[in-house]
Scaffold this active site. Structure first.
Site, PDB file in Angstrom:
ATOM      1  N   SER A 131       0.583  -1.495   0.048  1.00 18.48           N
ATOM      2  CA  SER A 131      -0.234  -0.116   0.102  1.00 18.48           C
ATOM      3  C   SER A 131       0.976   1.198   0.417  1.00 18.48           C
ATOM      4  O   SER A 131       0.577   2.970  -0.448  1.00 18.48           O
ATOM      5  CB  SER A 131      -0.745   0.129   0.810  1.00 18.48           C
ATOM      6  N   GLY A 178      -1.657  -4.294   1.014  1.00 18.27           N
ATOM      7  CA  GLY A 178      -1.864  -5.357   1.691  1.00 18.27           C
ATOM      8  C   GLY A 178      -1.074  -6.810   1.267  1.00 18.27           C
ATOM      9  O   GLY A 178      -1.096  -7.877   1.628  1.00 18.27           O
ATOM     10  N   ASN A 202       4.108  -5.725   5.387  1.00 20.14           N
ATOM     11  CA  ASN A 202       2.087  -6.456   6.030  1.00 20.14           C
ATOM     12  C   ASN A 202       2.657  -7.623   6.454  1.00 20.14           C
ATOM     13  O   ASN A 202       2.072  -8.152   7.938  1.00 20.14           O
ATOM     14  CB  ASN A 202       1.059  -6.817   4.729  1.00 20.14           C
ATOM     15  N   ASP A 236      -5.201   7.290   9.532  1.00 19.63           N
ATOM     16  CA  ASP A 236      -4.617   5.964  10.380  1.00 19.63           C
ATOM     17  C   ASP A 236      -2.736   6.133  10.988  1.00 19.63           C
ATOM     18  O   ASP A 236      -2.362   5.211  11.468  1.00 19.63           O
ATOM     19  CB  ASP A 236      -5.132   4.542   9.261  1.00 19.63           C
ATOM     20  N   HIS A 274      -0.033   5.458   6.312  1.00 19.14           N
ATOM     21  CA  HIS A 274      -0.019   5.797   5.087  1.00 19.14           C
ATOM     22  C   HIS A 274      -0.047   7.108   4.977  1.00 19.14           C
ATOM     23  O   HIS A 274      -0.988   7.805   4.840  1.00 19.14           O
ATOM     24  CB  HIS A 274      -1.013   4.884   4.552  1.00 19.14           C
TER      25      HIS A 274
END
Length: 214
Positions: A32, A69, A98, A179, A182
């Site tokens: 991502s 992801g 991840n 979040d 990112h």
């Protein structure tokens, strides 16, 4: 007049061949952080990278095969088809976050990345690895073990290791999504410029020797 026409055609052909030979194809295989999470693909830094590299006289075609992801295992499974389809000169591996966020044993991303590097090399392309770090709340021991994968692989495989660009971005709240993990669209131009600065010396060897898979 015929000689003049011949010379003009020859000059144009040589210039066209030179431009083609100097165009390098870079495949980005990431998660991502490179896919442009929560934004359109044309806003993500890989889409802005070719223009940023032009400032360093680097003509680069960028293929962004990043998927939000993705783990190293996911990308390892995708890699053979990507190499066959895009025949890159360089492959940038921006992977592992991840794996770390899911608490995988560091041996898993290390083994997967090692296999990816080997497959890139076997294809005739050159691999570039990006350092990845995970949040400190996973514990110092795990975080250090995870981070050490990257310099180890860089040394063992003799490939370039790029710094983790997120470390330069995360300190600016206005560049981060809610979040806290990112970068947002405001950060993408800066990331592209920073990545161009990091990649330019590495891609120089291909541009100067006329390496191209086109």
């Amino acid at each position: 007049m015929r000689w003049l026409s011949f010379l003009l055609v020859l000059t144009f052909s040589l210039q066209a061949h030179s431009l083609q030979a100097h165009n390098v194809r870079l495949l980005i295989v990431g998660d991502s952080l490179s896919a442009g999470y929560q934004m359109s693909a044309d806003q993500a830094w890989p889409s802005l990278l070719p223009q940023a590299l032009q400032k360093y006289n680097r003509s680069v075609t960028v293929v962004n095969a990043s998927i939000s992801g993705d783990t190293t295992g996911n990308s390892l499974a995708r890699l053979p088809q990507l190499l066959q389809q895009h025949t890159p000169d360089y492959v940038l591996l921006e992977l592992g976050a991840n794996d770390g966020l899911r608490g995988f044993s560091p041996q898993i991303p290390e083994q997967n990345l090692a296999q990816m590097i080997d497959r890139v090399t076997q294809s005739g392309a050159k691999a570039i690895l990006m350092q990845i770090r995970i949040p400190p709340n996973y514990g110092k021991r795990y975080s250090q073990a995870f981070s050490s994968i990257y310099p180890k692989l860089s040394e063992e495989k003799q490939i370039p290791l790029l710094p983790f660009f997120l470390e330069q971005v995360i300190v600016r709240d206005e560049w981060m999504q809610s979040d806290g993990l990112h970068p947002n669209e405001k950060a993408q131009p800066w990331i592209a410029e920073w990545m161009a600065q990091q990649l330019s010396p590495i891609l120089a060897s291909a541009a100067d020797t006329g390496l191209s898979s086109s």
